[in-house]
Design a protein around this motif. Sequence first.
Motif, PDB file in Angstrom:
ATOM      1  N   VAL A  31     -13.574  13.784  -8.007  1.00 53.57           N
ATOM      2  CA  VAL A  31     -13.589  13.684  -6.548  1.00 53.57           C
ATOM      3  C   VAL A  31     -12.874  14.898  -5.971  1.00 53.57           C
ATOM      4  N   ASP A  32     -13.444  15.452  -4.907  1.00 55.04           N
ATOM      5  CA  ASP A  32     -12.832  16.604  -4.253  1.00 55.04           C
ATOM      6  C   ASP A  32     -11.458  16.231  -3.695  1.00 55.04           C
ATOM      7  N   GLU A  33     -10.493  17.146  -3.830  1.00 59.44           N
ATOM      8  CA  GLU A  33      -9.125  16.859  -3.409  1.00 59.44           C
ATOM      9  C   GLU A  33      -9.035  16.586  -1.903  1.00 59.44           C
ATOM     10  N   ALA A  34      -9.834  17.290  -1.114  1.00 59.10           N
ATOM     11  CA  ALA A  34      -9.817  17.079   0.333  1.00 59.10           C
ATOM     12  C   ALA A  34     -10.281  15.666   0.683  1.00 59.10           C
ATOM     13  N   GLU A  35     -11.329  15.226  -0.007  1.00 61.90           N
ATOM     14  CA  GLU A  35     -11.831  13.863   0.222  1.00 61.90           C
ATOM     15  C   GLU A  35     -10.790  12.816  -0.187  1.00 61.90           C
ATOM     16  N   LEU A  36     -10.085  13.116  -1.271  1.00 65.01           N
ATOM     17  CA  LEU A  36      -9.053  12.197  -1.747  1.00 65.01           C
ATOM     18  C   LEU A  36      -7.918  12.079  -0.731  1.00 65.01           C
ATOM     19  N   ASN A  37      -7.535  13.201  -0.122  1.00 60.10           N
ATOM     20  CA  ASN A  37      -6.479  13.192   0.893  1.00 60.10           C
ATOM     21  C   ASN A  37      -6.893  12.398   2.126  1.00 60.10           C
ATOM     22  N   VAL A  38      -8.174  12.509   2.519  1.00 59.45           N
ATOM     23  CA  VAL A  38      -8.671  11.747   3.672  1.00 59.45           C
ATOM     24  C   VAL A  38      -8.586  10.250   3.395  1.00 59.45           C
ATOM     25  N   LEU A  39      -8.993   9.853   2.196  1.00 59.21           N
ATOM     26  CA  LEU A  39      -8.945   8.433   1.805  1.00 59.21           C
ATOM     27  C   LEU A  39      -7.509   7.924   1.771  1.00 59.21           C
ATOM     28  N   ALA A  40      -6.612   8.740   1.219  1.00 57.71           N
ATOM     29  CA  ALA A  40      -5.210   8.332   1.127  1.00 57.71           C
ATOM     30  C   ALA A  40      -4.597   8.150   2.513  1.00 57.71           C
ATOM     31  N   ASN A  41      -4.903   9.055   3.432  1.00 56.04           N
ATOM     32  CA  ASN A  41      -4.389   8.941   4.801  1.00 56.04           C
ATOM     33  C   ASN A  41      -4.955   7.710   5.498  1.00 56.04           C
ATOM     34  N   HIS A  42      -6.217   7.437   5.256  1.00 55.68           N
ATOM     35  CA  HIS A  42      -6.860   6.285   5.893  1.00 55.68           C
ATOM     36  C   HIS A  42      -6.269   4.972   5.383  1.00 55.68           C
ATOM     37  N   MET A  43      -5.969   4.926   4.088  1.00 58.34           N
ATOM     38  CA  MET A  43      -5.448   3.690   3.484  1.00 58.34           C
ATOM     39  C   MET A  43      -3.933   3.575   3.618  1.00 58.34           C
ATOM     40  N   GLY A  44      -3.266   4.700   3.895  1.00 58.25           N
ATOM     41  CA  GLY A  44      -1.819   4.659   4.027  1.00 58.25           C
ATOM     42  C   GLY A  44      -1.085   4.687   2.698  1.00 58.25           C
ATOM     43  N   VAL A  70       0.827  -1.211   0.000  1.00 61.07           N
ATOM     44  CA  VAL A  70       0.000   0.000   0.000  1.00 61.07           C
ATOM     45  C   VAL A  70       0.858   1.258   0.000  1.00 61.07           C
ATOM     46  N   HIS A  71       1.994   1.199   0.678  1.00 63.68           N
ATOM     47  CA  HIS A  71       2.843   2.390   0.787  1.00 63.68           C
ATOM     48  C   HIS A  71       3.424   2.810  -0.559  1.00 63.68           C
ATOM     49  N   LYS A  72       3.528   1.866  -1.484  1.00 61.59           N
ATOM     50  CA  LYS A  72       4.030   2.179  -2.822  1.00 61.59           C
ATOM     51  C   LYS A  72       2.891   2.403  -3.818  1.00 61.59           C
ATOM     52  N   SER A  73       1.662   2.348  -3.341  1.00 62.83           N
ATOM     53  CA  SER A  73       0.501   2.505  -4.217  1.00 62.83           C
ATOM     54  C   SER A  73      -0.017   3.936  -4.170  1.00 62.83           C
ATOM     55  N   SER A  74      -0.793   4.286  -5.173  1.00 66.12           N
ATOM     56  CA  SER A  74      -1.377   5.630  -5.255  1.00 66.12           C
ATOM     57  C   SER A  74      -2.864   5.519  -5.529  1.00 66.12           C
ATOM     58  N   ILE A  75      -3.620   6.486  -5.035  1.00 63.70           N
ATOM     59  CA  ILE A  75      -5.054   6.544  -5.290  1.00 63.70           C
ATOM     60  C   ILE A  75      -5.340   7.789  -6.135  1.00 63.70           C
ATOM     61  N   PHE A  76      -6.154   7.595  -7.191  1.00 63.87           N
ATOM     62  CA  PHE A  76      -6.478   8.679  -8.116  1.00 63.87           C
ATOM     63  C   PHE A  76      -7.973   8.971  -8.038  1.00 63.87           C
ATOM     64  N   GLN A 108      -0.432   6.982  -1.274  1.00 59.00           N
ATOM     65  CA  GLN A 108      -0.173   8.325  -1.765  1.00 59.00           C
ATOM     66  C   GLN A 108      -1.329   8.810  -2.636  1.00 59.00           C
ATOM     67  N   VAL A 109      -1.407  10.118  -2.829  1.00 60.37           N
ATOM     68  CA  VAL A 109      -2.370  10.707  -3.766  1.00 60.37           C
ATOM     69  C   VAL A 109      -1.686  10.869  -5.112  1.00 60.37           C
ATOM     70  N   GLY A 110      -2.219  10.223  -6.118  1.00 57.21           N
ATOM     71  CA  GLY A 110      -1.617  10.281  -7.447  1.00 57.21           C
ATOM     72  C   GLY A 110      -2.121  11.467  -8.249  1.00 57.21           C
ATOM     73  N   LYS A 111      -1.330  11.905  -9.211  1.00 54.58           N
ATOM     74  CA  LYS A 111      -1.685  13.026 -10.071  1.00 54.58           C
ATOM     75  C   LYS A 111      -1.675  12.579 -11.536  1.00 54.58           C
ATOM     76  N   PHE A 112      -2.596  13.135 -12.318  1.00 51.99           N
ATOM     77  CA  PHE A 112      -2.620  12.888 -13.761  1.00 51.99           C
ATOM     78  C   PHE A 112      -1.751  13.922 -14.471  1.00 51.99           C
ATOM     79  N   PRO A 113      -1.055  13.517 -15.562  1.00 52.90           N
ATOM     80  CA  PRO A 113      -0.928  12.150 -16.066  1.00 52.90           C
ATOM     81  C   PRO A 113       0.107  11.346 -15.285  1.00 52.90           C
ATOM     82  N   PHE A 114       0.020  10.021 -15.374  1.00 52.23           N
ATOM     83  CA  PHE A 114       0.991   9.147 -14.740  1.00 52.23           C
ATOM     84  C   PHE A 114       1.350   8.021 -15.713  1.00 52.23           C
TER      85      PHE A 114
END
Length: 288
Positions: free
Chosen positions: A27-40, A17-23, A42-48
Amino acid sequence: MNLLKCFELASGLKVNVHKSSIFGIGVDEAELNVLANHMGCQVGKFPFIYLGLPIGSRMRKLNDWIAVVEKFNNRLLSWKARSTSFGGWVVLIKLVLTSLPLYYFSLFRAPPTVIKYLESVRRNFFWGGLGLGSKISWVKWENVINSFWNGGLNIGSLKSKNLVLLGKWWWRFKTEADSLWVKVIRSIYGSFGGLLSGNVNSHSPKIDVWHSIIQAGTLMEDLQVRFKDSLSKKIGDGGSTSFWHEHWIGEDKLSKTFPRLFKLDQATDVMVKDKLVFDEGGTNFIWS
């Protein structure tokens, strides 16, 4: 996370999980950050980059193709062209320079500026090698890359290779009917994925990658390459073959051969299976 845990227990493969990213898409950026912190993660950015290809990039400008251009330039710098014969340059162009962009060409339609630049790199290397200064081009590059049968060296055109590799997706769309990606395309563009009409529906969301694949067939037709006629299939039970819009052997689409009947029919998107009834008395048409 529970699904990933079940996958780990069933397969023995653990996701780092630590090497994974969530895109997030829409989705609101704040909500994405909450999910990323909960899952442990990173927050990914487009393009990748995924499997060596850029995801989320429109691939319409030269800047989007910098990776391919750099591969060309880096490969040239690594060659000892001064000690290579003229025949060696031809082999290097065929086996290396022509092959470098094919992975990108298999999914994205290269802009004319990119094709022009890459062709100029191949042309300059062919006539002057590397570090030998500019040389006179004794023959048109179009003649050089032509096939042996047409008096060329069979190097091939990058533009042609790009169109052909995109055209292969037409074949895959027909042969991989049960694949998830085919079902997604059909859910957006209809049963035939926009391939029969040669264009996407103006009311459908425009996916640049698939739109380029659709255009590839039309562009080849414009270049006098009968691409669509080279594809054929067996009708089978007729459940996946359009009655009005498919190209029939030896004829055009039935919608063009019988335009008056086509305009009168209320079920213009009907399949062959639903249009014909086979009984003891022969074959009967079902009209609406």
